[in-house]
Design an enzyme around this catalytic site. Structure first.
Site, PDB file in Angstrom:
ATOM      1  N   GLU A 261      36.803  79.139  49.064  1.00 32.93           N
ATOM      2  CA  GLU A 261      36.633  79.110  50.527  1.00 32.93           C
ATOM      3  C   GLU A 261      36.139  77.734  50.918  1.00 32.93           C
ATOM      4  O   GLU A 261      35.284  77.165  50.224  1.00 32.93           O
ATOM      5  CB  GLU A 261      35.536  80.089  51.013  1.00 32.93           C
ATOM      6  CG  GLU A 261      35.865  81.545  50.927  1.00 32.93           C
ATOM      7  CD  GLU A 261      34.725  82.438  51.461  1.00 32.93           C
ATOM      8  OE1 GLU A 261      33.750  81.923  52.060  1.00 32.93           O
ATOM      9  OE2 GLU A 261      34.830  83.659  51.260  1.00 32.93           O
ATOM     10  N   GLU A 312      37.259  86.165  63.529  1.00 33.87           N
ATOM     11  CA  GLU A 312      36.971  87.572  63.225  1.00 33.87           C
ATOM     12  C   GLU A 312      35.794  88.028  64.074  1.00 33.87           C
ATOM     13  O   GLU A 312      34.639  87.829  63.706  1.00 33.87           O
ATOM     14  CB  GLU A 312      36.668  87.736  61.729  1.00 33.87           C
ATOM     15  CG  GLU A 312      37.862  87.409  60.848  1.00 33.87           C
ATOM     16  CD  GLU A 312      37.530  87.453  59.356  1.00 33.87           C
ATOM     17  OE1 GLU A 312      37.379  88.561  58.833  1.00 33.87           O
ATOM     18  OE2 GLU A 312      37.416  86.377  58.737  1.00 33.87           O
ATOM     19  N   LYS A 315      32.665  90.122  62.784  1.00 38.17           N
ATOM     20  CA  LYS A 315      31.714  89.663  61.761  1.00 38.17           C
ATOM     21  C   LYS A 315      30.317  89.629  62.343  1.00 38.17           C
ATOM     22  O   LYS A 315      30.121  89.278  63.510  1.00 38.17           O
ATOM     23  CB  LYS A 315      32.112  88.263  61.268  1.00 38.17           C
ATOM     24  CG  LYS A 315      33.273  88.313  60.314  1.00 38.17           C
ATOM     25  CD  LYS A 315      33.228  87.155  59.358  1.00 38.17           C
ATOM     26  CE  LYS A 315      32.931  87.614  57.962  1.00 38.17           C
ATOM     27  NZ  LYS A 315      33.098  86.509  56.985  1.00 38.17           N
ATOM     28  N   GLU A 321      30.004  82.676  62.597  1.00 35.86           N
ATOM     29  CA  GLU A 321      30.775  83.488  61.633  1.00 35.86           C
ATOM     30  C   GLU A 321      32.064  84.042  62.234  1.00 35.86           C
ATOM     31  O   GLU A 321      33.027  84.307  61.518  1.00 35.86           O
ATOM     32  CB  GLU A 321      29.922  84.659  61.122  1.00 35.86           C
ATOM     33  CG  GLU A 321      28.744  84.239  60.260  1.00 35.86           C
ATOM     34  CD  GLU A 321      29.156  83.702  58.893  1.00 35.86           C
ATOM     35  OE1 GLU A 321      30.163  84.183  58.356  1.00 35.86           O
ATOM     36  OE2 GLU A 321      28.490  82.777  58.395  1.00 35.86           O
TER      37      GLU A 321
END
Ligand SMILES: *[C@@H]1O[C@H](CO)[C@@H](O)[C@H](O)[C@H]1NC(C)=O
Ligand SMILES: *[C@@H]1O[C@H](CO)[C@@H](O)[C@H](O)[C@H]1NC(C)=O
Ligand SMILES: CC(=O)N[C@H]1CO[C@H](CO)[C@@H](O)[C@@H]1O
Length: 339
Positions: A261, A312, A315, A321
């Protein structure tokens, strides 16, 4: 014989050097609504993204990947780790999620993500990781796939006690007992270490006097510092080499590091802007495509997975995030990246 070995060596080198030049992207699913897995796979294909990481064996996604050329990192979610310490359960897991999908190009199985003996949220998983890795590896071996699909776990920079200068990279004292046998397993099975490497988090976590945004965004034209004769122009390389130094101290000098990542959020913090994030992803991709490697590991491609495919909104944690996507949930590209 010697000549054949030499030619074989050259061939292996060519393969290693051309390997990993395509940038992968992590497909996280904590957003609502996100496109269907079929649409997501098509989006990978139309953008020429040839590698994907998924965080759980979602059967719809695995079916959608069947017959494509997309190479996959499949995670064992940390909630499944304990059950896979039983060899029979691991065999069943591998049968259901890997062997069932003969036309999916599995590359690695990541057994756990960012399990950290120092973190109260994940430390209870630490005794499960290696036994689960061994069981998954054995199940793949029984199926004749152990050379093709490598078993690893995803670590992160939080496991290091020191990462600056890179040559001083060392794992936390509390981590060494956990990570040393994992490194031995990776060395023995010829598997890579997976590491989540985020200059963004290093930057925001560093005392103000050391903060150097151009260093984090690959925009310095002069080195930020010299570490034993090695000049560092960007923080990504510095963090990668710190991980490498840390594992080398524990017998892992021959274990490759795959960056499982890396990303930069576009919203939610002073430096988390669309501009900075676009700069980070663009420059990271061109750095990877140049195959320059890092100061300690020069002239090689670094297999890397961008985090993440989509914003997202489900999250939890810090606002940032939710904003790591390189696409919006409606499939519109955020930065117009070329993968
Ligand atoms: C698999 O992915 C689809 C689409 O994102 C989602 O609707 C479904 O709940 C997932 N299945 C599991 C078991 O997580
Ligand atoms: C996202 O969050 C909403 C509201 O909290 C919830 O209803 C929904 O089930 C969540 N969806 C996913 C995919 O996690
Ligand atoms: C960091 C991480 O992945 N944590 C997850 C570990 O697994 C538990 C149980 O499935 C999740 O709740 C955590 O989010």
């Amino acid at each position: 014989m010697a000549l054949i070995l030499l030619l074989l060596g050259i061939l292996v080198n060519v393969l290693v050097f051309t390997d990993g030049q395509s940038v992968g992207v992590c497909y996280g699913e904590f957003g609502a609504p996100l496109p269907s897995p079929e649409d997501v796979v098509n989006l990978y294909k139309t953008n020429g993204i040839t590698r994907m990481r998924i965080y759980a064996p979602n059967q719809t996604t695995l079916r959608a990947l069947g017959g494509t050329n997309i190479e996959l990192i499949l995670d064992v979610p940390n909630g499944s780790l304990q059950s896979l310490t039983d060899p029979n359960t691991a065999t069943t897991w591998v049968r259901n999620n890997v062997l069932n999908y003969r036309n999916v190009k599995f590359r690695y199985i990541s057994v756990g993500n960012e399990v950290d003996p120092d973190d109260p949220k994940t430390q209870r998983f630490k005794t499960f990781v290696l036994p689960a890795m061994i069981n998954v590896h054995n199940a793949l071996k029984d199926a004749g796939l152990a050379n093709q699909i490598k078993v690893s776990t995803a670590t992160y920079t939080g496991l290091l006690k020191l990462s600056h200068p890179p040559s001083d990279g060392v794992f936390d004292d509390n981590v060494i007992g956990y990570i040393r046998p994992i490194i031995a397993f990776l060395a023995e099975t010829g598997s890579p270490m997976l590491a989540n490497i985020y200059p963004y988090f290093a930057y925001i976590g560093t005392p103000k006097e050391y903060q150097d945004l151009p260093f984090a965004l690959f925009t310095r034209s002069t080195p930020a510092y010299d570490d034993k004769g090695r000049k560092y122009y960007n923080l990504f390389d510095a963090m990668y080499d710190a991980h490498y130094a840390a594992q080398s101290r524990l017998g892992g000098a021959n274990v490759e590091i795959v960056v499982s990542e890396s990303g930069w959020p576009s919203f939610g913090q002073e430096v988390a802007t669309r501009d900075n994030a676009g700069t980070y992803y663009r420059n990271l991709i061109s750095h990877l495509k140049s195959s320059s490697g890092t100061p300690v590991r020069p002239r090689r491609s670094i297999e890397t997975y961008l985090f993440a495919m989509f914003d997202e909104n489900n999250k939890t944690g810090s606002v940032t995030e939710k904003h790591f996507g390189v696409f919006f949930p409606d499939k519109v590209p955020k930065y117009g990246l070329r993968f």
